[in-house]
Design an enzyme around this catalytic site. Structure first.
Site, PDB file in Angstrom:
ATOM      1  N   ARG A 155     -32.431  38.744  19.765  1.00 41.64           N
ATOM      2  CA  ARG A 155     -31.156  39.452  19.623  1.00 41.64           C
ATOM      3  C   ARG A 155     -30.345  39.251  20.900  1.00 41.64           C
ATOM      4  O   ARG A 155     -30.892  38.998  21.969  1.00 41.64           O
ATOM      5  CB  ARG A 155     -31.382  40.947  19.418  1.00 41.64           C
ATOM      6  CG  ARG A 155     -32.246  41.319  18.204  1.00 41.64           C
ATOM      7  CD  ARG A 155     -32.467  42.822  18.168  1.00 41.64           C
ATOM      8  NE  ARG A 155     -33.220  43.252  16.995  1.00 41.64           N
ATOM      9  CZ  ARG A 155     -34.536  43.461  16.978  1.00 41.64           C
ATOM     10  NH1 ARG A 155     -35.250  43.267  18.084  1.00 41.64           N
ATOM     11  NH2 ARG A 155     -35.151  43.866  15.882  1.00 41.64           N
ATOM     12  N   LYS A 179     -35.827  46.545  20.051  1.00 42.40           N
ATOM     13  CA  LYS A 179     -35.309  47.852  19.651  1.00 42.40           C
ATOM     14  C   LYS A 179     -36.377  48.920  19.843  1.00 42.40           C
ATOM     15  O   LYS A 179     -37.564  48.674  19.627  1.00 42.40           O
ATOM     16  CB  LYS A 179     -34.864  47.822  18.184  1.00 42.40           C
ATOM     17  CG  LYS A 179     -33.544  47.102  17.954  1.00 42.40           C
ATOM     18  CD  LYS A 179     -33.103  47.261  16.509  1.00 42.40           C
ATOM     19  CE  LYS A 179     -31.743  46.639  16.279  1.00 42.40           C
ATOM     20  NZ  LYS A 179     -31.309  46.782  14.869  1.00 42.40           N
ATOM     21  N   HIS A 257     -26.656  36.468  16.246  1.00 45.42           N
ATOM     22  CA  HIS A 257     -27.603  36.923  15.221  1.00 45.42           C
ATOM     23  C   HIS A 257     -27.826  35.858  14.155  1.00 45.42           C
ATOM     24  O   HIS A 257     -28.894  35.821  13.529  1.00 45.42           O
ATOM     25  CB  HIS A 257     -27.102  38.221  14.582  1.00 45.42           C
ATOM     26  CG  HIS A 257     -28.189  39.236  14.399  1.00 45.42           C
ATOM     27  ND1 HIS A 257     -28.852  39.831  15.454  1.00 45.42           N
ATOM     28  CD2 HIS A 257     -28.767  39.735  13.274  1.00 45.42           C
ATOM     29  CE1 HIS A 257     -29.763  40.668  14.987  1.00 45.42           C
ATOM     30  NE2 HIS A 257     -29.738  40.617  13.676  1.00 45.42           N
ATOM     31  N   ARG A 260     -30.681  33.913  15.247  1.00 44.85           N
ATOM     32  CA  ARG A 260     -31.916  34.660  14.961  1.00 44.85           C
ATOM     33  C   ARG A 260     -32.294  34.519  13.486  1.00 44.85           C
ATOM     34  O   ARG A 260     -33.452  34.279  13.147  1.00 44.85           O
ATOM     35  CB  ARG A 260     -31.698  36.122  15.334  1.00 44.85           C
ATOM     36  CG  ARG A 260     -32.849  37.080  15.013  1.00 44.85           C
ATOM     37  CD  ARG A 260     -32.521  38.449  15.603  1.00 44.85           C
ATOM     38  NE  ARG A 260     -33.287  39.532  15.025  1.00 44.85           N
ATOM     39  CZ  ARG A 260     -34.489  39.922  15.461  1.00 44.85           C
ATOM     40  NH1 ARG A 260     -35.069  39.276  16.451  1.00 44.85           N
ATOM     41  NH2 ARG A 260     -35.125  40.933  14.907  1.00 44.85           N
ATOM     42  N   HIS A 283     -39.677  43.239  14.013  1.00 42.76           N
ATOM     43  CA  HIS A 283     -39.334  44.204  12.971  1.00 42.76           C
ATOM     44  C   HIS A 283     -40.426  45.267  12.865  1.00 42.76           C
ATOM     45  O   HIS A 283     -41.618  44.946  12.875  1.00 42.76           O
ATOM     46  CB  HIS A 283     -39.211  43.506  11.608  1.00 42.76           C
ATOM     47  CG  HIS A 283     -37.934  42.751  11.445  1.00 42.76           C
ATOM     48  ND1 HIS A 283     -37.760  41.786  10.472  1.00 42.76           N
ATOM     49  CD2 HIS A 283     -36.749  42.816  12.116  1.00 42.76           C
ATOM     50  CE1 HIS A 283     -36.541  41.294  10.558  1.00 42.76           C
ATOM     51  NE2 HIS A 283     -35.913  41.894  11.551  1.00 42.76           N
ATOM     52  N   TYR A 292     -35.406  37.348   4.227  1.00 45.11           N
ATOM     53  CA  TYR A 292     -35.429  35.890   4.386  1.00 45.11           C
ATOM     54  C   TYR A 292     -36.025  35.198   3.171  1.00 45.11           C
ATOM     55  O   TYR A 292     -35.753  34.030   2.933  1.00 45.11           O
ATOM     56  CB  TYR A 292     -36.175  35.526   5.669  1.00 45.11           C
ATOM     57  CG  TYR A 292     -35.459  36.083   6.873  1.00 45.11           C
ATOM     58  CD1 TYR A 292     -34.227  35.566   7.260  1.00 45.11           C
ATOM     59  CD2 TYR A 292     -35.967  37.165   7.576  1.00 45.11           C
ATOM     60  CE1 TYR A 292     -33.537  36.105   8.328  1.00 45.11           C
ATOM     61  CE2 TYR A 292     -35.282  37.709   8.644  1.00 45.11           C
ATOM     62  CZ  TYR A 292     -34.063  37.175   9.015  1.00 45.11           C
ATOM     63  OH  TYR A 292     -33.375  37.721  10.051  1.00 45.11           O
TER      64      TYR A 292
END
Length: 311
Positions: A155, A179, A257, A260, A283, A292
């Site tokens: 990111r 995150k 992004h 990514r 994630h 995806y």
């Protein structure tokens, strides 16, 4: 961290301050806390204008608020984000014993349109990266940044947060803080590692204004300060425009992004399993990674429609 506090009634100001304390205790990033504060300050002013303090808010009032957002043209994603902030606020109040139940839990999240991420082909990704020269310090820096973004699925926030000490040269891997302050270790491919080493050896020392900053931000501006995410987006826009001008398919609108997303999609194309991709992306849930598979399905449907005589 609470914004526009002068406009808030005391009860709302106290409620938002209590949530901010909870977020700090959970080690939430400052950017996340600012986003919660902005969204909740908007609701607090709106509710106070209707003579409602935090303890007076019920499910119906929140539904009215979400409906008004929609009527004013807010996207479903915006309404969903604000509703998530309200759930956090009232959860904090319930845990502190100020209310009996969380009224926001009873409100359905607005449905967001399923939007597939923008993905570059492997050829276009190579075209973009190869269009970045490796002569000046800023060019060396940018080549390293975007090679890493594509090679490691980073990111923009993770790129600018990367420190020199996070780079394992012998293991050819990075320690990345994602995150929720969650740390993961990701491998780095040879082209990206070579670009990173060239930048560190030939350019960073020139950009580095303060030698004491050696163990801090890996990527520096021309003034020697750490980069911001807007810097990364701006520099990528420059190089996508130049790559487009050099000929070939347009790369307009490519964001960090998108690199990514391309990283994840190309891994899936190459046979990587979803769990591995989930770990590499950082994630929390594999459900976030499953988008995806829809990208791959859409790509196959498009290829079928183009190629089969009876499609």
């Amino acid at each position: 961290m609470i914004t526009r506090s002068a406009e808030l009634a005391p009860a709302w100001r106290e409620a938002l301050a209590a949530l901010d304390e909870d977020l700090q205790r959970r080690d939430c990033a400052p950017r996340t806390r600012r986003a919660y504060a902005a969204d909740l300050s908007h609701f607090a002013v709106w509710a106070h204008a209707r003579a409602c303090e935090p303890a007076d808010v019920g499910e119906k009032l929140i539904r009215r608020y979400v409906a008004q957002l929609s009527a004013e043209g807010a996207a479903p994603a915006t309404s969903a984000r604000k509703l998530a902030a309200l759930r956090a606020l009232f959860r904090s109040l319930r845990e502190r014993g100020h209310i009996a139940q969380n009224p926001a839990d009873l409100v359905t999240t607005p449905r967001r349109a399923a939007r597939l991420p923008r993905v570059l082909s492997a050829r276009d990704a190579a075209r973009l990266l190869d269009a970045i020269p490796a002569s000046s310090p800023l060019e060396l820096r940018d080549r390293a940044i975007f090679e890493l973004a594509y090679a490691c699925g980073l990111r923009a926030e993770e790129i600018v947060s990367l420190r020199v000490s996070d780079i394992d040269h012998d293991g050819e891997q990075l320690r990345v803080e994602g995150k929720g302050r969650k740390t993961r270790v990701v491998p780095v491919g040879e082209p990206a590692m070579a670009a990173l080493r060239s930048y560190l050896e030939r350019a960073r020392g020139i950009l580095q204004a303060d030698p004491s900053n050696a163990a801090q931000a890996a990527f520096l501006s021309k003034n020697g300060r750490p980069l911001s995410t807007s810097d990364v987006r701006r520099r990528l826009a420059l190089w996508t425009a130049r790559a487009a001008a050099a000929g070939g398919r347009s790369l307009e609108g490519i964001s960090p992004h998108a690199l990514r997303h391309s990283f994840a999609t190309h891994l899936l194309d190459g046979g990587a399993d979803l769990r591995s991709i989930q770990e590499l992306l950082g994630h929390a849930s594999v459900s976030s990674t499953q988008i995806y598979t829809r990208v791959e399905s859409a790509r196959l449907r498009a290829a079928y429609a183009r190629s089969h005589p009876r499609a």
